[in-house]
Motif scaffolding. Structure first.
Motif, PDB file in Angstrom:
ATOM      1  N   ILE A  83      -8.687 -23.760   1.830  1.00 15.40           N
ATOM      2  CA  ILE A  83      -8.741 -22.476   1.110  1.00 15.40           C
ATOM      3  C   ILE A  83      -9.873 -22.562   0.100  1.00 15.40           C
ATOM      4  CG2 ILE A  83      -7.504 -20.950  -0.494  1.00 15.40           C
ATOM      5  CD1 ILE A  83      -4.908 -21.803   0.852  1.00 15.40           C
ATOM      6  N   LYS A  84     -10.782 -21.583   0.149  1.00 10.28           N
ATOM      7  CA  LYS A  84     -11.877 -21.555  -0.834  1.00 10.28           C
ATOM      8  C   LYS A  84     -11.508 -20.547  -1.899  1.00 10.28           C
ATOM      9  CE  LYS A  84     -15.962 -23.458   1.132  1.00 10.28           C
ATOM     10  NZ  LYS A  84     -16.436 -23.260   2.498  1.00 10.28           N
ATOM     11  N   ASN A  85     -11.524 -21.001  -3.136  1.00 13.90           N
ATOM     12  CA  ASN A  85     -11.074 -20.151  -4.218  1.00 13.90           C
ATOM     13  C   ASN A  85     -12.248 -19.541  -4.977  1.00 13.90           C
ATOM     14  OD1 ASN A  85      -9.389 -19.028  -6.235  1.00 13.90           O
ATOM     15  ND2 ASN A  85      -9.941 -20.745  -7.554  1.00 13.90           N
ATOM     16  N   LYS A  86     -12.585 -18.311  -4.625  1.00 12.86           N
ATOM     17  CA  LYS A  86     -13.559 -17.539  -5.413  1.00 12.86           C
ATOM     18  C   LYS A  86     -12.786 -16.331  -5.914  1.00 12.86           C
ATOM     19  CE  LYS A  86     -17.266 -20.008  -4.440  1.00 12.86           C
ATOM     20  NZ  LYS A  86     -17.704 -20.245  -3.100  1.00 12.86           N
ATOM     21  N   SER A  87     -13.467 -15.271  -6.370  1.00 13.16           N
ATOM     22  CA  SER A  87     -12.709 -14.075  -6.757  1.00 13.16           C
ATOM     23  C   SER A  87     -11.976 -13.511  -5.533  1.00 13.16           C
ATOM     24  CB  SER A  87     -13.639 -13.028  -7.367  1.00 13.16           C
ATOM     25  OG  SER A  87     -14.654 -12.737  -6.447  1.00 13.16           O
ATOM     26  N   VAL A  88     -12.635 -13.662  -4.353  1.00 11.57           N
ATOM     27  CA  VAL A  88     -11.926 -13.401  -3.091  1.00 11.57           C
ATOM     28  C   VAL A  88     -11.556 -14.763  -2.505  1.00 11.57           C
ATOM     29  CG1 VAL A  88     -12.259 -12.629  -0.707  1.00 11.57           C
ATOM     30  CG2 VAL A  88     -13.070 -11.214  -2.608  1.00 11.57           C
ATOM     31  N   LYS A  89     -10.310 -14.903  -2.038  1.00 13.05           N
ATOM     32  CA  LYS A  89      -9.889 -16.197  -1.461  1.00 13.05           C
ATOM     33  C   LYS A  89     -10.266 -16.219   0.015  1.00 13.05           C
ATOM     34  CE  LYS A  89      -7.466 -16.314  -5.317  1.00 13.05           C
ATOM     35  NZ  LYS A  89      -8.269 -16.614  -6.486  1.00 13.05           N
ATOM     36  N   LYS A  90     -10.892 -17.322   0.448  1.00 15.71           N
ATOM     37  CA  LYS A  90     -11.237 -17.476   1.873  1.00 15.71           C
ATOM     38  C   LYS A  90     -10.281 -18.505   2.466  1.00 15.71           C
ATOM     39  CE  LYS A  90     -15.823 -16.097   2.866  1.00 15.71           C
ATOM     40  NZ  LYS A  90     -17.134 -16.360   3.261  1.00 15.71           N
ATOM     41  N   ILE A  91      -9.556 -18.074   3.486  1.00 19.65           N
ATOM     42  CA  ILE A  91      -8.570 -18.962   4.107  1.00 19.65           C
ATOM     43  C   ILE A  91      -9.092 -19.357   5.479  1.00 19.65           C
ATOM     44  CG2 ILE A  91      -6.205 -19.103   5.028  1.00 19.65           C
ATOM     45  CD1 ILE A  91      -6.962 -16.823   2.159  1.00 19.65           C
ATOM     46  N   MET A  92      -9.458 -20.627   5.600  1.00 19.54           N
ATOM     47  CA  MET A  92      -9.981 -21.125   6.878  1.00 19.54           C
ATOM     48  C   MET A  92      -8.825 -21.674   7.713  1.00 19.54           C
ATOM     49  SD  MET A  92     -12.759 -20.863   5.047  1.00 19.54           S
ATOM     50  CE  MET A  92     -12.739 -22.150   3.822  1.00 19.54           C
ATOM     51  N   THR A  93      -8.795 -21.284   8.983  1.00 20.44           N
ATOM     52  CA  THR A  93      -7.798 -21.836   9.895  1.00 20.44           C
ATOM     53  C   THR A  93      -8.525 -22.547  11.021  1.00 20.44           C
ATOM     54  OG1 THR A  93      -7.733 -19.929  11.360  1.00 20.44           O
ATOM     55  CG2 THR A  93      -6.287 -19.851   9.428  1.00 20.44           C
TER      56      THR A  93
END
Ligand code: NAP
Length: 301
Positions: A83-93
């Motif tokens: 999970i990349k935590n920026k203002s928008v969360k990016k969830i990699m699967t």
């Protein structure tokens, strides 16, 4: 872009999905295996409120999933890898990448292994982590249960309906399991307990033939003729896909009472969370609270 992505489809994640989607949040739940988590391998949940006489874990899981989908939650089967935590969360699967304004971690725990000689070779061939799944294979046979908590004692009681003899091996001189389970265990004439002992080696060729155990007080070594071994020695939190989140010494995620973690916009609920009581009822409550906290968070963005 989702309002919330929920990682994990056990009772905590599904309850969060029910509350979030019912609140009209755009909700995605990502589950690695099948919805329900550990309750799917629990024959009878005796203490989940509202089910006098108990409820089968798999049936409850199906009801929770159906209820979440009914309110509009999307549920997909995939494994979250980071999970990349920026203002928008990016969830990699494993198969894709998703974006969300918030995340609820409800990924639960994995079964702890014994890490002894012979364990690897016999997993699935005599070593089991699920009495509900495998007890019928041991009709009239002798089985060992490792552990002294609620799971070990509850599953030993279930196994006693099938096996000739069930022997619990526990590392201390008293069980951790709640009194009501211990009382039930005492009423099963084919369950016995060996205290202060740990398994050292599983021995056999095609099948398990014996288990070597050691008394941790006296160092006495015993060889037990056994057909199957059921292991219930606890769990390890499943949060390897998350970096930089506050965890305790046992790797459980630290939250406040509203399920907020140390990272803004990331919440945690259920067994993955540092807390005293890990039960379906507390997982469901955590999930509900996490979804409501997400709502407040989004309203104040
Ligand atoms: P647990 O409470 O963590 O108990 C694990 C047991 O395994 C303990 O007795 C522990 O010994 C022993 N153990 C741990 N590591 C070991 C090792 N390396 N070798 C040998 N023994 C080892 O796990 P659980 O019983 O699976 O329960 C997990 C949670 O689910 C608990 O919160 C429990 O209340 C809940 N649960 C509830 C129910 C119910 O309400 N009916 C049923 C199942 C589970 P020590 O005691 O010495 O630490």
């Amino acid at each position: 872009m989702y309002d919330v992505i929920i990682v994990g489809g056990g009772p905590a994640g599904l309850s969060a999905a029910i509350y979030a989607s019912r609140a009209r949040l755009k909700t995605l739940l990502i589950e690695k295996n099948g919805c329900g988590g550990k309750i799917t391998i629990t024959n009878l949940l005796e203490n989940y409120p509202g089910f006098n006489g108990g409820v089968n874990g798999f049936e409850l899981a199906v009801k929770l999933e159906t209820q979440a989908r009914g309110f509009g939650a999307e549920i997909i089967y995939d494994e979250v890898t980071s999970i990349k935590n920026k203002s928008v969360k990016k969830i990699m699967t494993k198969n894709s990448t998703y974006e969300a304004k918030t995340v609820i971690i409800a990924s639960g725990t994995n079964l702890k292994k014994m890490n002894i000689q012979g364990e690897k070779a016999f997993i699935g061939r005599g070593i089991s982590f699920c009495a509900t799944c495998d007890a019928p294979f041991y009709r009239g046979k002798d089985v060992l249960v490792i552990g002294g908590g609620d799971s070990a004692v509850q599953e030993a009681i279930y196994l006693a309906k099938f096996a000739k003899n069930v022997t619990i091996v526990h590392r201390r001189n008293e069980l951790r399991a709640v009194k009501i389970l211990q009382d039930k265990m005492l009423s099963c004439s084919n369950i016995s307990v060996i205290y202060n002992s740990v398994p050292k080696e599983i021995v056999g060729k095609d099948f398990i033939e014996k288990v070597i155990i050691t008394n941790v007080k006296t160092n006495e070594v015993k060889s037990l003729k056994i057909d199957g071994v059921f292991v219930f020695i606890g769990f390890i939190p499943n949060n390897s896909f998350l970096a930089d989140i506050a965890i305790d010494e046992n790797r459980y995620i630290v939250t406040d009472e509203n399920m907020k973690t140390s990272i803004l916009g990331i919440f945690a609920s259920g067994d993955i969370r540092k807390k005293q009581l890990r039960q379906v009822v507390t997982a469901a409550a955590d999930g509900a609270q996490a979804a409501v906290s997400v709502q407040y968070y989004l309203e104040n963005l």
